[in-house]
Design a protein around this motif. Structure first.
Motif, short mmCIF file in Angstrom:
data_model
loop_
_atom_site.label_atom_id
_atom_site.label_comp_id
_atom_site.label_asym_id
_atom_site.label_seq_id
_atom_site.Cartn_x
_atom_site.Cartn_y
_atom_site.Cartn_z
N LEU A 63 43.18 53.89 59.56
CA LEU A 63 43.07 55.25 59.04
C LEU A 63 43.56 56.26 60.07
N VAL A 64 43.15 56.09 61.33
CA VAL A 64 43.58 57.00 62.40
C VAL A 64 45.09 56.93 62.60
N LEU A 65 45.62 55.72 62.68
CA LEU A 65 47.06 55.55 62.91
C LEU A 65 47.87 56.16 61.77
N THR A 66 47.39 55.98 60.54
CA THR A 66 48.09 56.49 59.36
C THR A 66 48.08 58.02 59.35
N LEU A 67 46.91 58.59 59.59
CA LEU A 67 46.78 60.05 59.56
C LEU A 67 47.62 60.73 60.63
N TYR A 68 47.71 60.09 61.78
CA TYR A 68 48.37 60.74 62.92
C TYR A 68 49.74 60.16 63.23
N THR A 69 50.37 59.61 62.19
CA THR A 69 51.76 59.20 62.34
C THR A 69 52.67 60.43 62.31
N GLY A 70 52.28 61.45 61.54
CA GLY A 70 53.09 62.66 61.46
C GLY A 70 53.77 62.85 60.12
N TYR A 71 53.51 61.93 59.17
CA TYR A 71 54.14 62.06 57.85
C TYR A 71 53.25 62.88 56.92
N LEU B 29 36.72 62.15 59.80
CA LEU B 29 38.07 62.01 60.34
C LEU B 29 39.09 62.73 59.46
N ILE B 30 39.05 62.47 58.16
CA ILE B 30 40.01 63.12 57.25
C ILE B 30 39.72 64.62 57.19
N GLY B 31 38.44 64.98 57.17
CA GLY B 31 38.08 66.40 57.11
C GLY B 31 38.60 67.18 58.29
N PHE B 32 38.40 66.65 59.49
CA PHE B 32 38.85 67.39 60.68
C PHE B 32 40.36 67.26 60.91
N THR B 33 40.96 66.22 60.37
CA THR B 33 42.42 66.11 60.46
C THR B 33 43.08 67.26 59.69
#
Length: 1496
Positions: free
Chosen positions: A678-686, A1206-1210
């Motif tokens: 989940l972390v890697l996916t959210l912060y890939t930049g896409y 994680l998703i909320g703060f992202t």
């Protein structure tokens, strides 16, 4: 024949003679093993006088194979003679001690018939000529004391206890001051080379601990005190330099399932082949050693068969045991501990195993230590010494042949025909020992008294003398120590450090391990094919979704999506490896402890082998995907795309393998892996470009390798693109003749006056990426890959432990029952059986007898005639039962016996109507009349495997059975009273509130019997009730069955070879031979005389006075691996008076029974209770199970909390611009991905509960399968709604969705969504056989709904796949959530989102763009501006969502309704799939064909 003590006497040994152990030298077989294959240590100084144990022929397992080996060795001998002496007399150092073999001419082929022993002797002589030095190893221990950690809890954990704040204080307290206890204390003795020591004791007495400590495995214990010496070496020296010479073999045979037997042994030989050999190349040595070992242990016929495991079909259990022995011998261990390796084997196979150990000990002159439960007399006689352990104290250590008399002299006596091993164990059991009536003194009773008595005894003194003699001979002998060290160093390869315990170099280890990895893959080639096919299928699906993207700015988002998905799928598919790495860890640990190889080299080999295999998979994947999508068609860009996908896949393999290496069990590793995904996916930049990330979390992108690879792929794709603008501002009616100078493209990166957009400028402004970073990012990804691999190698070397289960008995919280055994250890001791456990059984014996007398006595006689069972097999049919007849009378205990494969369990299944498939012919009667329709419900079936819900208490398990199996007319109070009565009958009162999953084997078996008793059956079938039990527990169970029979119960019981005393408890015997043919049916008679006389009078040999009748009859009829018989015992039975009498008895039973009324049908319907009552009872059980499984519940809540935060703060406080609206879209999109781990989680208890139903409860007609499914669905829903509610609270306001719209969003995300993923997860599980396949199928299906919901590829670009868009439930979920939460709102563009339009001279923004805005939408910041104006493409979120994603606010209630329809569909699928795949017999295809035929 006397034992030849001088090797020169070996000439007189004939080929078929027995080769006994030679006290002064080597056995002839050992000479060959020592010389030709360098596998043994022999010839020690004369040991202290002792009685030699029974020896075993070298050709015991495979006479034909040994004969062939003799011929082969003849040729080897002949070739050796022809070699010059200079080539044969190699001055080397090896493992062999000096020999007294006299000089003798080598036997050439011309000397006449080949003599195996002479050839071995000649080889031995050449060793002596070559000055080869041998080495050997024994063990001595004195004042040995082992301390383990004590228990920290005796009550079952629940959600309430886990959330109790006081728990954390207890954790800190126990960490600072752990409770400890002595596991062993006061042990002393020695085991010399060539000796076999048998370790006996009740479960939990400390047998495993002793074996582990003597094998120098101390890490499982808090502390080990006292002296343990391996000749002159300390345990520290052994562990550091010589640990390959000592091995501990656990009772389970754990091997790589997809390796063949030869490959398994070849590898062991390869890693332990010494550098110094006799004129043999390394390759020849390996081939010779494996050929000899396989021949001697009878494995030649399965050499190319997979070893197999529970899922992979392989060799049989007995053969797998011999593979384990062979592997140890091939790896040339000098001292080996075998821990209860005969568990689950019948006595004939167990005897084969110990005979194999005897043979290995004689041949290799090694030290062997074995612990065994239920050891037969013939097995016991194979040992030299025996150690008896009583609650951690040494009750006896000395000669095996003097132990029986020692305890008799002490004041105890064995039961009639009781084996010596059973007698020795019984003496340590306060309720199993028998006091001698003629003994005047007071024999010892406690464990301490036994230990003190032995120390003062004559045998205790002899043991001390033996220990001192060993010390004088071997301890403190620097010369012998130097010879041992020199011998060990001489085995090392040239590049291996001399002090290393490994004898081959790291490059040699790597080569061997890489070859083994390829062999493992070859054995499971189907897995590789499936993996490649899944990659190809995903590439085709994604490729056709993004088929031939146009060179237009409208496809910029799609091109980013396909690159992101291509990277993500290839990288994350490696997460599936985590469980496999934990499966192999015990094997790697065992091999490492055997000094075969460094664990880090195994991890390195795994990585290196993956390089070419992954390359093939990724090349196919990339070719299909790249050219279907039509990405930039240049060779350079394609190969850069391929390179990054490939390197990223290898890097992520390193990451997930490193995660697995950190933890000791797969559950936390998979949980952390899921969060990392989940972390890697959210912060890939896409989904969220880096410029829009909040500063507090932006740092994550810098440690995310996916980000660097994604940037490289994006700039690689876009740096050559000059795309035609898809949307010029202004355009359309009225703007046909406008100059391009006064138009602008809305795409980020566009420039005024240009109709195209530069791709590189687009990615620079949108993502902050730069083309100059391309090769820098390659270096970063490679560095990550190397870093992860290095971490993997370090962790693999030092963290090989696997989490173990606690052996403490847990009790229900709030129960008043005190823990009977409140001590647990962190070692692998079996479940502790203290006197406290068995005490209540004896105390309550009178109450139990009264309870049994109060139960209604059965008057029905069950009979069967000419039962035949035929099943279809490949190429024809096989008859499993052949004309079996007999009867079961009330009040009688009937035994069903036969060798493995005789059809015992098959007959039991046929009698109880539990067969599936095949054709059963013959008759079954109750009182001579046809069986009642509810026969299965009226009978009890106690299976060999004790299958229960592990979180239930004993009382709850019995009450559940009583509630559902006794008629509804019986009140609950009556059922509860009868349960209490059954608890007394089973001796389980003190364990009534104990948790079933924590019970020992004996009490779990009693619980299984109790669960059947509460149904008030008229007939009970038991399958192997004593299998896996120690002798005392087996005796307790059989005596309990005897008491049930005495109370009028009819009982049929299959049993493996029992001891003589157990055998005599039974009244009647039905004996089968292979093929399901009857050999005997009738009474046993007093002391089995009727049975023995039948076989002796029918041509069998005489039964010895002390012989076990059960072993005698099996030996006479030719059962087992080695016994044969010239008599056709089935024909002998048919012609006997017993068979004729049986026919008469059956006729009498039928005649008498038919004069009575038929057996009453108890159940008027299929089940004893109404459907709603079944559902209510099941719901209560499931709710209790969930509450008592805090790891499952906390994991469920943890995923929701972590995901929500994680998703909320992202996407923290997403703005109202175009990108902000898109961020809200992805906040919702990423929320749907949470359903994958949550669905995988809930599939585990669903399949576990289904397994309990299918294995036990379905056959007893306990409840309907529809009631089970209904309860499963209803119990999961509230917990998942709670989890989603917590998620919603963590997520909704963090992203800054409007408060006034929270209600509908909660209804969809907090209520409907958990109902959906609960039902779809269970629907997938319903059609899958196990959890692993369910997870794979669910992930594959989820990729479909994820791909077609219009987010990764907008609806307008889906093309042919639009029909899948309309079928995807997530389409409606996302539209309902996003349309309602974001729709009907204003958009305020951020400065970077505004496009600058150059105005024609003299016009304002409003004049020039007014018509366009009225048609296309959007707004300008300054309507009256001149010269240029700033235009925002969207004024409302409705316009943005509708144009880009086909989402409309007005559809949200419609979408909610459609989504609810999907939930109903899922529920229907749960029932349909369960019926088709689990309830119906036969295949689904066959069922469909039958329906089509009927209609036609």
């Amino acid at each position: 024949m006397d034992s030849p003590t001088d090797p020169t006497q070996l000439e007189s040994v004939e080929e078929n003679d027995t080769l006994p152990e030679l006290p002064l030298g080597t056995s002839t077989a050992a000479a060959y093993i020592g010389a030709a294959i360098h596998n043994a240590t022999f010839a020690q100084p004369p040991p202290s006088p002792r009685t030699p144990a029974q020896a075993v022929n070298v050709d015991y397992f495979d006479p034909a194979g040994v004969g062939e080996l003799r011929r082969s060795m003849s040729r080897v001998s002949e070739r050796s003679v022809l070699r010059p002496r200079s080539q044969r007399a190699l001055s080397v150092v090896s493992r062999h001690a000096p020999s007294d073999v006299e000089s003798e001419a080598t036997v050439a082929a011309t000397d006449g018939p080949f003599d195996f022993e002479k050839t071995l002797k000649s080889v031995m002589r050449r060793i002596d000529e070559s000055d080869i030095t041998k080495r050997q190893l024994g063990v001595a221990f004195e004042n040995l004391r082992v301390v383990g950690l004590g228990a920290t809890a005796t009550y079952q954990p629940t959600m309430g206890s886990e959330l109790n704040l006081m728990k954390f204080a207890d954790i800190v307290k126990n960490a600072r001051h752990p409770s400890v206890r002595d596991i062993l204390s006061g042990f002393e003795g020695c085991v010399k080379p060539g000796e076999m020591l048998l370790v006996l004791g009740r479960p939990g007495a400390g047998c495993t601990t002793l074996l582990k400590v003597l094998a120098n495995q101390r890490s499982d214990y808090h502390a080990v005190h006292g002296d343990v010496l391996y000749d002159s070496f300390t345990p520290e020296e052994i562990a550091k330099q010589y640990r390959g010479d000592i091995q501990y073999c656990p009772e389970d045979d754990v091997h790589f399932a997809t390796l063949t037997v030869r490959e398994t042994l070849d590898f062991a030989a390869k890693t332990r082949t010494p550098h110094t050999r006799i004129h043999e190349s390394r390759k020849d040595h390996i081939r010779t050693i494996t050929d000899v070992i396989m021949t001697v242990f009878g494995l030649r016929h399965v050499k190319d068969t997979l070893v197999g495991d529970a899922r992979v079909r392989g060799v049989s259990g007995g053969e797998k045991k011999r593979v384990s022995i062979s592997e140890v011998l091939t790896s040339r261990s000098l001292l080996t501990s075998w821990d209860n390796s005969t568990r689950g084997l019948d006595a004939s196979t167990a005897l084969e195993f110990v005979r194999a150990l005897r043979l290995a000990t004689d041949i290799a002159h090694v030290s062997t230590i074995v612990s065994i439960y239920q050891a037969g007399e013939s097995l016991y006689e194979l040992f030299d010494k025996v150690c008896v352990i009583n609650e951690g104290k040494m009750a006896y250590f000395g000669p095996a042949d003097r132990a029986r008399q020692y305890f008799i002299d002490m004041g105890y006596e064995p039961a009639n025909r009781q084996t010596t091993a059973d007698f020795l164990v019984a003496v340590t059991d306060a309720h199993g020992r028998i006091f001698r009536s003629d003994f005047d003194g007071v024999p010892p009773r406690t464990a301490d008294e036994f230990a003190e008595y032995f120390k003062r005894s004559e045998l205790g003194r002899l043991n001390k003398e033996d220990l001192e003699s060993y010390r004088e001979q071997f301890v403190g002998q620097p010369d012998k120590k130097d010879i041992y060290r020199l011998s060990h160093r001489a085995e090392h390869a040239k590049t291996t450090p001399l002090n290393s315990p490994y004898i081959i170099s790291i490059p040699m280890q790597a080569r061997a391990l890489m070859l083994r990895r390829l062999q493992i893959i070859k054995g499971a080639i189907a897995t590789q094919v499936i993996q490649i096919m899944s990659f190809v299928l995903q590439a085709i699906i994604i490729g056709t979704i993004f088929l031939r993207v146009q060179n237009s700015t409208a496809t910029f988002f799609s091109q980013g999506g396909v690159l992101f998905f291509a990277l993500l799928f290839s990288a994350l598919s490696t997460m599936a490896e985590i469980p496999a790495l934990f499966i192999q860890r015990p094997i790697v640990l065992r091999h490492s402890r055997a000094a075969m190889y460094h664990p880090f080299v195994e991890a390195l080999a795994l990585t290196l082998v993956d390089v070419p295999i992954t390359a093939v998979t990724i090349i196919i994947y990339c070719i299909v995907l790249y050219f279907l999508v039509g990405l930039q068609q240049s060779a350079g860009q394609f190969f850069i795309f391929l390179l990054f996908i490939y390197i990223m896949t290898l890097t992520m393999k390193g990451w997930f393998r490193s995660l697995a290496a950190v933890f000791r069990s797969p559950a936390p590793a998979q949980a952390i892996a899921g969060i990392s995904v989940l972390v890697l996916t959210l912060y890939t930049g896409y989904s969220l470009p880096q410029p829009y990330m909040i500063g507090a979390l932006r740092w994550i992108t810098y440690i995310n390798p996916l980000k660097y690879a994604f940037e490289a792929l994006i700039v690689n794709q876009f740096h050559t693109i000059n795309a035609q603008c898809a949307s010029l501002i202004p355009s359309g009616p009225g703007y046909e003749n406008v100059s391009i100078t006064n138009q602008v493209c809305t795409t980020v990166g566009s420039e005024p006056g240009q109709a195209t957009v530069n791709g590189l400028r687009y990615v620079e402004l949108s993502f902050g990426y730069s083309y100059s970073h391309l090769w820098r990012n390659f270096g970063v990804v490679v560095a990550f890959g190397i870093g992860f691999t290095c971490i993997l190698l370090c962790l693999s070397e030092y963290n090989l432990r696997v989490a173990g289960d606690s052996s403490v008995t847990l009790f229900k919280r709030g129960s008043k029952t005190q823990a009977v055994d409140s001590v647990s250890t962190n070692d692998e001791e079996k479940h502790t059986s203290s006197e406290g456990e068995t005490g209540p059984i004896v105390v309550n014996l009178e109450e139990a007898r009264k309870a049994m007398e109060a139960t209604p006595e059965s008057k029905n006689t069950f009979s069967f005639e000419n039962l035949t069972y035929v099943v279809p097999v490949h190429g024809g049919h096989r008859k499993l039962l052949d004309g079996v007849s007999g009867y079961v009378a009330p009040g009688k205990l009937t035994a069903l016996m036969g060798e493995s494969g005789a059809g015992k369990t098959t007959l039991l299944n046929v009698l109880s109507e539990r067969t599936s498939g095949g054709v059963v012919s013959g008759s079954r009667f109750m009182n001579g009349q046809s069986l009642p329709s509810d026969f299965r419900a009226q009978t009890g079936y106690v299976q060999q495997m004790d299958t229960h819900l592990p979180t239930a208490t004993v009382r709850e398990a019995l009450l559940f059975s009583a509630q559902l199996r006794q008629p509804a007319s019986v009140s609950l109070a009556e059922k509860e009273a009868y349960v209490e009565k059954c608890l007394k009958m089973c001796g389980l009162e003190s364990h009534a509130d104990a948790v079933v999953g924590s019970l020992g084997v004996e009490h779990r078996k009693r619980t299984t019997i109790g669960v059947e008793l509460v149904a008030k059956p008229s007939l009970i079938f038991l399958d192997e009730p004593t299998s896996g039990l120690d002798s005392q527990s087996a005796w307790a169970i059989v005596c309990f069955l005897r008491s049930l029979a005495d109370s009028g119960q009819s009982i049929v019981c299959t049993i493996h070879q029992p001891s003589a005393e157990l055998f005599e408890v039974f009244d009647r015997l039905l004996l089968l031979r292979k093929g399901g043919q009857t050999v005997y049916f009738g009474d046993l008679g007093p002391k089995s005389t009727t049975l023995i006389n039948y076989f002796q009078n029918s041509g069998g040999r005489q039964c010895g006075a002390a012989e076990n009748p059960a072993e005698y009859i099996l030996d006479v009829i030719g059962a087992g691996a080695t016994a044969t018989s010239d008599i056709d015992w089935n024909e002998a039975w048919k012609k006997s008076d017993f068979a004729r009498n049986l026919v008469t008895e059956l006729d009498d039973i039928h005649t008498e029974g038919r004069g009575r009324p038929p057996v009453e049908v108890v159940l008027k319907s299929s089940f004893a209770t109404p459907w709603l009552f079944q559902v209510g009872t099941l719901i209560k059980r499931d709710l209790q199970s969930h509450w008592r499984d805090p790891s499952y519940m906390l994991a469920k809540m943890g995923v929701n909390i972590a995901g929500g935060l994680l998703i909320g703060f992202t996407f923290f406080k997403a703005k109202d611009g175009i990108q902000g609206t898109q961020n809200k879209l992805f906040a919702i999109f990423m929320s749907t991905i949470i359903s994958v781990p949550l669905s995988n989680q809930l599939q585990v208890p669903f399949i576990d509960m289904r397994s309990i139903y299918e294995i036990r409860e379905r056959h007893s007609s306990m409840y309907s399968w529809t009631a089970l499914l209904t309860s499963q669905i209803l119990v999961e829903m509230p917990w998942n709604i709670l989890g989603s509610t917590i998620y919603f609270l963590c997520w909704y306001w963090t992203v800054a969705f409007p408060t006034d719209r929270a209600g509908f969003t909660y209804l969809v995300l907090g209520v409907a969504f958990p109902l959906y993923y609960t039902t779809v997860g269970q629907a997938v599980a319903a059609m899958c056989p196990n959890v692993e396949i369910a997870a794979l199928v669910f992930s594959f299906l989820f990729s479909f709904v994820l791909s077609f919901n219009g987010v990764l590829q907008p609806f307008r670009e889906l093309g042919w796949w639009r029909w899948m868009y309309r079928l995807s439930p997530y389409t409606y979920l996302i539209e309902a959530l996003l349309g309602q939460a974001v729709g009907h709102s204003e958009i305020t563009c951020a400065p970077v989102e505004l496009v600058k339009v150059e105005l024609p001279s003299g016009q304002t923004c409003d004049q020039y763009l007014g018509n366009f805005i009225n048609t296309a939408g959007g707004y300008v910041t300054s309507p009256n501006a001149t010269g240029s104006c700033e235009y925002c493409a969207y004024r409302t979120t409705d316009a943005f969502l509708g144009e880009s994603f086909n989402i409309s606010y007005s559809n949200h209630w419609r979408d909610f309704g459609i989504f609810c329809a999907f939930i109903i569909f899922n529920i229907a699928c749960i029932f349909l799939f369960t019926y088709l795949f689990r309830i119906r017999t036969g295949s689904v295809v066959g069922w469909v064909k039958k329906r089509l035929v009927r209609r036609s």
